[in-house]
Design a protein around this motif. Structure first.
Motif, PDB file in Angstrom:
ATOM      1  N   VAL A  57      88.846 103.154 -14.382  1.00  0.00           N
ATOM      2  CA  VAL A  57      89.519 102.911 -13.104  1.00  0.00           C
ATOM      3  C   VAL A  57      89.472 104.152 -12.219  1.00  0.00           C
ATOM      4  O   VAL A  57      89.054 104.104 -11.054  1.00  0.00           O
ATOM      5  CB  VAL A  57      90.982 102.485 -13.334  1.00  0.00           C
ATOM      6  CG1 VAL A  57      91.705 102.328 -11.995  1.00  0.00           C
ATOM      7  CG2 VAL A  57      91.044 101.189 -14.128  1.00  0.00           C
ATOM      8  N   ALA A 366      89.818  89.163 -15.847  1.00  0.00           N
ATOM      9  CA  ALA A 366      89.162  90.477 -15.872  1.00  0.00           C
ATOM     10  C   ALA A 366      87.703  90.346 -16.285  1.00  0.00           C
ATOM     11  O   ALA A 366      86.823  91.012 -15.707  1.00  0.00           O
ATOM     12  CB  ALA A 366      89.904  91.413 -16.831  1.00  0.00           C
ATOM     13  N   LEU A 369      85.870  89.023 -13.256  1.00  0.00           N
ATOM     14  CA  LEU A 369      85.783  90.031 -12.195  1.00  0.00           C
ATOM     15  C   LEU A 369      84.679  91.042 -12.473  1.00  0.00           C
ATOM     16  O   LEU A 369      83.936  91.431 -11.566  1.00  0.00           O
ATOM     17  CB  LEU A 369      87.127  90.760 -12.058  1.00  0.00           C
ATOM     18  CG  LEU A 369      88.294  89.956 -11.482  1.00  0.00           C
ATOM     19  CD1 LEU A 369      89.572  90.792 -11.534  1.00  0.00           C
ATOM     20  CD2 LEU A 369      88.000  89.514 -10.056  1.00  0.00           C
ATOM     21  N   TRP A 395      85.908  97.806  -6.414  1.00  0.00           N
ATOM     22  CA  TRP A 395      87.292  97.342  -6.530  1.00  0.00           C
ATOM     23  C   TRP A 395      87.430  96.217  -7.542  1.00  0.00           C
ATOM     24  O   TRP A 395      88.464  96.115  -8.236  1.00  0.00           O
ATOM     25  CB  TRP A 395      87.821  96.930  -5.157  1.00  0.00           C
ATOM     26  CG  TRP A 395      87.943  98.095  -4.224  1.00  0.00           C
ATOM     27  CD1 TRP A 395      87.263  98.302  -3.059  1.00  0.00           C
ATOM     28  CD2 TRP A 395      88.774  99.256  -4.393  1.00  0.00           C
ATOM     29  NE1 TRP A 395      87.608  99.510  -2.498  1.00  0.00           N
ATOM     30  CE2 TRP A 395      88.537 100.123  -3.296  1.00  0.00           C
ATOM     31  CE3 TRP A 395      89.685  99.657  -5.361  1.00  0.00           C
ATOM     32  CZ2 TRP A 395      89.171 101.338  -3.137  1.00  0.00           C
ATOM     33  CZ3 TRP A 395      90.330 100.891  -5.213  1.00  0.00           C
ATOM     34  CH2 TRP A 395      90.078 101.711  -4.104  1.00  0.00           C
ATOM     35  N   LEU A 396      86.427  95.369  -7.672  1.00  0.00           N
ATOM     36  CA  LEU A 396      86.457  94.333  -8.715  1.00  0.00           C
ATOM     37  C   LEU A 396      86.425  94.974 -10.098  1.00  0.00           C
ATOM     38  O   LEU A 396      87.151  94.548 -11.024  1.00  0.00           O
ATOM     39  CB  LEU A 396      85.277  93.376  -8.546  1.00  0.00           C
ATOM     40  CG  LEU A 396      85.340  92.410  -7.359  1.00  0.00           C
ATOM     41  CD1 LEU A 396      84.036  91.630  -7.242  1.00  0.00           C
ATOM     42  CD2 LEU A 396      86.519  91.464  -7.496  1.00  0.00           C
ATOM     43  N   SER A 398      87.458  98.019 -10.863  1.00  0.00           N
ATOM     44  CA  SER A 398      88.747  98.681 -11.071  1.00  0.00           C
ATOM     45  C   SER A 398      89.831  97.677 -11.426  1.00  0.00           C
ATOM     46  O   SER A 398      90.650  97.922 -12.327  1.00  0.00           O
ATOM     47  CB  SER A 398      89.148  99.467  -9.818  1.00  0.00           C
ATOM     48  OG  SER A 398      88.191 100.472  -9.523  1.00  0.00           O
ATOM     49  N   ALA A 399      89.850  96.533 -10.738  1.00  0.00           N
ATOM     50  CA  ALA A 399      90.847  95.506 -11.036  1.00  0.00           C
ATOM     51  C   ALA A 399      90.717  95.000 -12.468  1.00  0.00           C
ATOM     52  O   ALA A 399      91.727  94.774 -13.156  1.00  0.00           O
ATOM     53  CB  ALA A 399      90.694  94.342 -10.052  1.00  0.00           C
ATOM     54  N   ILE A 402      92.106  97.705 -14.790  1.00  0.00           N
ATOM     55  CA  ILE A 402      93.559  97.810 -14.621  1.00  0.00           C
ATOM     56  C   ILE A 402      94.247  96.694 -15.402  1.00  0.00           C
ATOM     57  O   ILE A 402      95.259  96.911 -16.083  1.00  0.00           O
ATOM     58  CB  ILE A 402      93.932  97.752 -13.129  1.00  0.00           C
ATOM     59  CG1 ILE A 402      93.553  99.055 -12.428  1.00  0.00           C
ATOM     60  CG2 ILE A 402      95.441  97.504 -12.965  1.00  0.00           C
ATOM     61  CD1 ILE A 402      93.715  99.005 -10.916  1.00  0.00           C
ATOM     62  N   LEU A 403      93.709  95.491 -15.302  1.00  0.00           N
ATOM     63  CA  LEU A 403      94.272  94.362 -16.051  1.00  0.00           C
ATOM     64  C   LEU A 403      94.249  94.638 -17.550  1.00  0.00           C
ATOM     65  O   LEU A 403      95.228  94.378 -18.259  1.00  0.00           O
ATOM     66  CB  LEU A 403      93.493  93.082 -15.737  1.00  0.00           C
ATOM     67  CG  LEU A 403      93.761  92.448 -14.370  1.00  0.00           C
ATOM     68  CD1 LEU A 403      92.752  91.339 -14.084  1.00  0.00           C
ATOM     69  CD2 LEU A 403      95.181  91.896 -14.313  1.00  0.00           C
TER      70      LEU A 403
END
Length: 422
Positions: A57, A366, A369, A395-396, A398-399, A402-403
């Protein structure tokens, strides 16, 4: 008696996923000296997965800020080289080490690295990450290189000691692959030191293909095993084909490296295209309709599909300028390597903490993504909004991680729910 027991354990755990009891009791071996009591240091997958996901991330956000013109600080390497290096030798290498240092306990029956060893290895890895973004001064590069050097020695030493001690010959190839990645990292540093940045970039591209070989070996073991077990069907095995595929994969990496210096790009392209087709055939043998109902299966199958398609595109990119090589490699690095990493982290974390092998909707999202992030990055050059595609992909990505970090923090920092050691 101990040797006999260990041999039986090794024979019954060829999947490398579900851990048998090691020859040395687990328990709180390291805590007896008052060093720590945290479950997170009991096996390598716990701290390595957490740190790797967190860095996935942070590093991508830093990179997105840089190419968008909003990162004010310097790097220890030229920015594009720093980004590629951190994704391969920072993030991916950390996760691979976490998996291998955990799985080797199953494969050999001996206690794997834990406690102080994991704290030291994690500390070296963190020093390497911080030094990479903290200074562009000569001492920063020296600290960056030294911390990497010591980390690789520690990982390879721990893994090799157990494999050789147990005479686990089937996994000698993994020692060779780890040494190969370590060697590429050292050569990369030597090239950077000589300011041979073009060669350094080409070497990083070669490292992506070497990770493909690692997926060829590990994926060839776990994907058919997981598929057969989850769907209650016989495991599909083609050992002779697997051996040929491995040899062909190593040949492809060798030719890819050589073509930067000798005009053999056409031969390298043909081998890579044939290799991609072979991976597609292999995946077809594993496929079953039931995978679409199980997130931990379709994520692995789609990641392997991205690997096969990516290799085809890399091969074709060597034959025509219409397909940018870097775009093809990004499809592999994001939708194949990283997506498989995310799926494997999710499953290993659940299985080795005594939890049911079922992921939440958030983790399923996730997976999707990350697969989409790779596709967007690979298609970026076909759009007039290249920067937008890069940003969306970042950003996808990173998301997705993060999840994982949010959902798996408690899983990886708490003791097993079934009360067993590990």
């Amino acid at each position: 008696m101990m040797k006999t027991t260990a041999s039986k354990k090794r024979a019954s755990t060829q999947s490398g996923i579900h851990f048998a009891q090691p020859a040395e009791p687990l328990g709180d071996h390291a805590t007896s000296r008052g060093i720590h009591h945290a479950a997170v240091w009991s096996l390598a997958f716990r701290p390595f997965f957490l740190l790797g996901a967190l860095w996935a991330v942070i590093a991508l956000i830093v990179w997105a800020l840089w190419f968008s013109g909003h990162w004010p600080h310097s790097f220890v390497l030229p920015p594009s080289l720093w980004h590629a290096h951190e994704m391969i030798f920072g993030f991916a290498a950390m996760i691979a080490a976490g998996f291998l240092l955990t799985a080797v306990q199953t494969w050999t029956g001996f206690r794997s690295a834990h406690g102080v060893w994991l704290i030291m290895l994690s500390g070296l890895w963190i020093v390497a990450r911080i030094s990479g973004v903290s200074s562009a001064e000569p001492w920063g590069l020296g600290l960056f290189i030294c911390s990497h050097f010591l980390w690789w020695l520690g990982v390879i030493g721990c893994f090799s000691y157990q494999v050789i001690k147990a005479r686990n010959t089937s996994n000698y190839i993994l020692i060779a692959l780890l040494c190969g990645l370590f060697s590429l990292n050292l050569v990369f540093f030597a090239l950077v030191n000589e300011q041979a940045y073009v060669l350094a970039s080409q070497l990083l591209q070669s490292a992506v293909l070497l990770f493909c070989v690692l997926i060829t070996v590990i994926g060839g073991r776990v994907i058919p095993f997981f598929t057969g077990r989850a769907l209650n069907r016989p495991q599909v095995k083609h050992p002779r084909f697997d051996l040929v595929l491995l040899i062909f994969s190593l040949l492809a990496v060798a030719l890819f490296i050589i073509q930067f210096f000798v005009p053999v790009s056409n031969l390298a392209a043909i081998v890579l295209i044939v290799l991609g087709v072979a991976h597609l055939w292999r995946l077809g043998q594993w496929f079953a309709q039931g995978i679409w109902a199980v997130s931990l299966l379709w994520s692995l199958h789609l990641a392997y599909l991205a690997l096969a398609i990516g290799l085809l595109l890399v091969g074709m990119s060597l034959l025509t300028s219409c397909l940018p090589l870097k775009d093809s490699l990004h499809l592999i690095s994001i939708s194949a390597i990283s997506a498989m990493i995310l799926s494997m982290m999710s499953r290993v974390s659940l299985g080795h903490t005594g939890r049911a092998l079922a992921v939440s909707r958030g983790i399923s999202a996730a997976f999707a993504l990350l697969l989409l992030a790779g596709l967007l990055r690979a298609l970026a050059s076909l759009s007039e909004q290249v920067l937008l595609f890069w940003q969306l992909s970042a950003w996808l990505w990173s998301a997705a991680f993060i999840l994982f970090f949010v959902y798996y923090w408690a899983v990886l920092t708490k003791a097993r729910v079934d009360g067993k050691p590990g």
